[in-house]
Design an enzyme around this catalytic site. Structure first.
Site, PDB file in Angstrom:
ATOM      1  N   CYS A   1       7.710  -3.217  -1.103  1.00 25.84           N
ATOM      2  CA  CYS A   1       8.649  -2.143  -0.742  1.00 25.84           C
ATOM      3  C   CYS A   1       8.501  -0.931  -1.655  1.00 25.84           C
ATOM      4  CB  CYS A   1      10.088  -2.648  -0.783  1.00 25.84           C
ATOM      5  SG  CYS A   1      10.473  -3.770   0.555  1.00 25.84           S
ATOM      6  N   GLY A   2       7.390  -0.834  -2.367  1.00 26.26           N
ATOM      7  CA  GLY A   2       7.133   0.380  -3.143  1.00 26.26           C
ATOM      8  C   GLY A   2       7.438   0.286  -4.628  1.00 26.26           C
ATOM      9  N   LYS A   3       7.633  -0.914  -5.134  1.00 23.14           N
ATOM     10  CA  LYS A   3       7.987  -1.053  -6.549  1.00 23.14           C
ATOM     11  C   LYS A   3       6.829  -0.629  -7.447  1.00 23.14           C
ATOM     12  CE  LYS A   3       9.288  -5.228  -7.716  1.00 23.14           C
ATOM     13  NZ  LYS A   3       8.255  -5.910  -8.507  1.00 23.14           N
TER      14      LYS A   3
END
Ligand code: SPV
Ligand code: MN
Length: 626
Positions: A274-276
């Site tokens: 999710c883009g971490k």
């Protein structure tokens, strides 16, 4: 000498025996002796973190064929089986004693039954093999954050990955008080085929015995299931943190540069994929960590360390334009382990790398050619979506100099981000610590992705992004978070982010991946009170003028007001539905939910309902500016 050491002597060289004997923990000797007996290994190798031992492990990973050498110096590739391409929720269970149940949302099994099962699978699993013993310092050594980790594994690939991902712990163990708590992992890859891939995937088990601080993992190699100090010991650390009054989180940590040369540290919780990592690696900012953080109240401020010192990152879509820094590391000499990519002529290829992929090669399915199908008749992609790379953080140009600070870094802000195509705006600030923990952290919802085996795209609650790892009652975790911030003299500011909002008419993403850099810079300004905000029902949202300026400065882009309005319109029906789902989840699954969760979400509902009365279902941000 204790009986355990003596029993082990026969399986070790003199040098290894000396290395082990220098560790004063009987508990360490006992764990290794019991593992050795159960798994029936032929030999034991003790890694003391010397350059020689570290080089030996890598060499063995290559010699045994668990890793293959690639053309670029330092690069190797490892493959996991076709059924072993992600963390496996079904096979991962908490062992719970009779009479105890964890939250219904957690997968659990009776402790005695589970121990008997997993031990029967581990029995004789290392026949003829060497068992490798690794000592790890979770967090910087000799610090209030340090947690000791011990792993026994028969996989040289797993041991090699640990060299890149974790700080050496042998000396820490040698000097530690023998009564100190140790998180322990026993792993066996189980039966392997000629390509050194675990074959008995239906017998894959990852069992967490928190009563004994031990994880058992068998018949799997995927690092998220086998590298014990990733998500396995993390589950134990969550319990330790709960007992001791600190927080163990699935969070990245980054330094964000602000005006006047200042740097503000943020941590951020995002579910897998999710883009971490890509947030933590934004160009021009610095990275402290991309996956697991320990947070403590030190002198009234929240300070955080990276538990690890390397990255096991998703390689899909890493390309020279969007991820220049990591792309460079992945294409230059230096130590990198690729996994589940496509290999052709000694070169790794992955999906979305920005060039055309070969039509054949070797991948996680063995020899691969375009059009190859799996058992169900589905086409096998050239590289797996969850293909990964493993590197040391120190290989990155923007590795933060505070990585090993024993005091950690002071957090100015905390972000929670999910994969929410419908409701939450791209960035918003909470009204208070409590509102942030409940409305963004505990309400974090995400649509499932390929990082976990199973169906993709199903929305589900992923509380603070630790739903898969939480090992204490969920309500207790929320209470711990609420308490943690309340006790601080200066709590970090909490933000909710969402990189995945879609246009409600045409379904297209409303943002490009690089836009997150603007949100991060806006948050940095907000921490210092240097940007305005509009009070919307779900949080404090950015003003157009501030974002326009930042888009120009950070990305050299003209940011159209029309885009702003689409992105920051408050979607009342979608937000109400979200509250509904979150409340239902906690009502149905979490008997110890603090009443504050329902109250804070009721207030949010109330604000939304009132706004709807005045402005309708879809409310452009300027409506709230009064
Ligand atoms: C994640 O999936 O959240 C990861 C990779 O960081 S794993 O090691 O599989 O947990
Ligand atoms: Mn993770």
């Amino acid at each position: 000498m204790n009986g355990y050491l003596e029993a082990l002597q026969a399986k070790m060289s003199d040098a290894d025996f000396q290395k082990l004997a220098a560790i004063p923990h009987t508990k360490v000797h006992e764990f290794i002796a019991k593992a050795s007996d159960l798994c029936n290994c032929a030999k034991i190798f003790i890694c003391n973190d010397s350059a020689e031992d570290i080089a030996y492990i890598r060499q063995k990973a290559i010699e045994t064929g668990e890793e293959k050498v690639l053309a670029m110096p330092g690069h190797t590739v490892h493959f996991d089986g076709i059924h072993d391409q992600g963390r496996d929720r079904e096979a991962t269970k908490y062992l719970v004693p009779k009479g105890v149940t964890l939250s219904k949302a957690l997968n659990q099994i009776d402790r005695q039954e589970g121990l008997a099962e997993v031990k029967s699978l581990l029995r004789d699993s290392m026949t003829g093999r060497t068992m490798i013993v690794r000592f790890i310092s979770l967090g910087p050594p000799n610090s209030v954050f340090t947690v000791l980790g011990l792993q026994c594994t028969d996989s040289w690939y797993v041991a090699h990955s640990e060299s890149l991902l974790y700080r050496p712990g042998y000396e820490v163990f040698r000097n530690a008080d023998p009564s100190q708590e140790i998180l322990r992992v026993l792993h066996s890859a189980g039966k392997l085929n000629e390509n050194m891939v675990s074959v008995e995937h239906e017998k894959k088990r990852i069992y967490i015995d928190h009563m004994d601080n031990t994880i058992y993992s068998v018949n799997t190699q995927y690092a998220g299931n086998s590298v014990g100090f990733k998500k396995l010991a993390f589950r134990l650390a969550i319990r330790k943190a709960d007992r001791e009054g600190w927080l163990a989180e699935h969070m990245m940590i980054m330094g964000v540069h602000g005006p006047g040369g200042r740097k503000t540290y943020f941590s951020g919780a995002f579910p897998s994929a999710c883009g971490k990592t890509s947030t933590a690696m934004l160009p021009g900012e610095t990275i402290v960590g991309d996956d697991i953080a320990y947070l403590r109240d030190i002198g009234g401020v929240a300070r955080a360390v990276n538990v690890e010192c390397g990255i096991f990152g998703i390689i899909q879509n890493i390309n020279p334009t969007d991820d220049a820094l990591i792309y460079k590391v992945l294409t230059s000499p230096g130590e990198v382990i690729f996994s589940n990519v496509l290999v052709k002529d000694g070169k790794p290829y992955w999906l979305g790398m920005g060039c055309e992929l070969p039509k054949d090669g070797v991948n996680f399915s063995g020899e691969w050619y375009e059009g190859k199908k799996d058992e169900q008749g589905n086409p096998i992609p050239p590289a797996h979506k969850n293909a990964r790379y493993t590197v040391s953080l120190r290989a990155l140009e923007n590795c933060d100099p505070e990585l090993d600070n024993p005091m950690g870094v002071e957090l100015g802000g905390i972000m929670y981000g999910g994969r929410d195509s419908k409701a939450y705006v791209p960035v918003q600030q909470s009204f208070s610590w409590e509102h942030g923990i409940i409305a963004y952290g505990a309400s974090l919802e995400t649509e499932t992705t390929y990082a976990i085996l199973g169906q993709e795209g199903v929305p589900e609650i992923n509380m603070m992004s630790i739903q898969d790892f939480i090992s204490i009652p969920l309500g207790q975790n929320i209470r711990n978070n609420l308490e943690f911030g309340r006790k601080l003299k200066k709590a970090p500011i909490i933000f909710g982010v969402n990189y995945f909002l879609r246009d409600k008419d045409n379904g297209k993403f409303l943002n490009t991946p690089s836009d997150k850099h603007v949100w991060v810079k806006w948050m940095e300004l907000r921490v210092h009170g240097e940007a305005g905000a509009i009070r919307a029902p779900t949080g404090l949202i950015p003003k157009y003028d501030d974002l326009r300026r930042l888009f120009k400065k950070v990305l050299n882009k003209d940011y159209a007001e029309e885009d702003y309005v689409k992105q920051f319109t408050i979607r009342v029906p979608e937000n109400l539905a979200k509250i509904e789902r979150v409340q239902r989840f906690y009502q149905e699954n979490v008997s110890d939910t603090p009443s504050e969760l329902f109250e804070i979400l009721d207030q949010q509902r109330q604000r939304l309902v009132e706004a709807r009365k005045r402005f309708g279902d879809y409310i452009p941000p300027e409506s709230f500016e009064w």
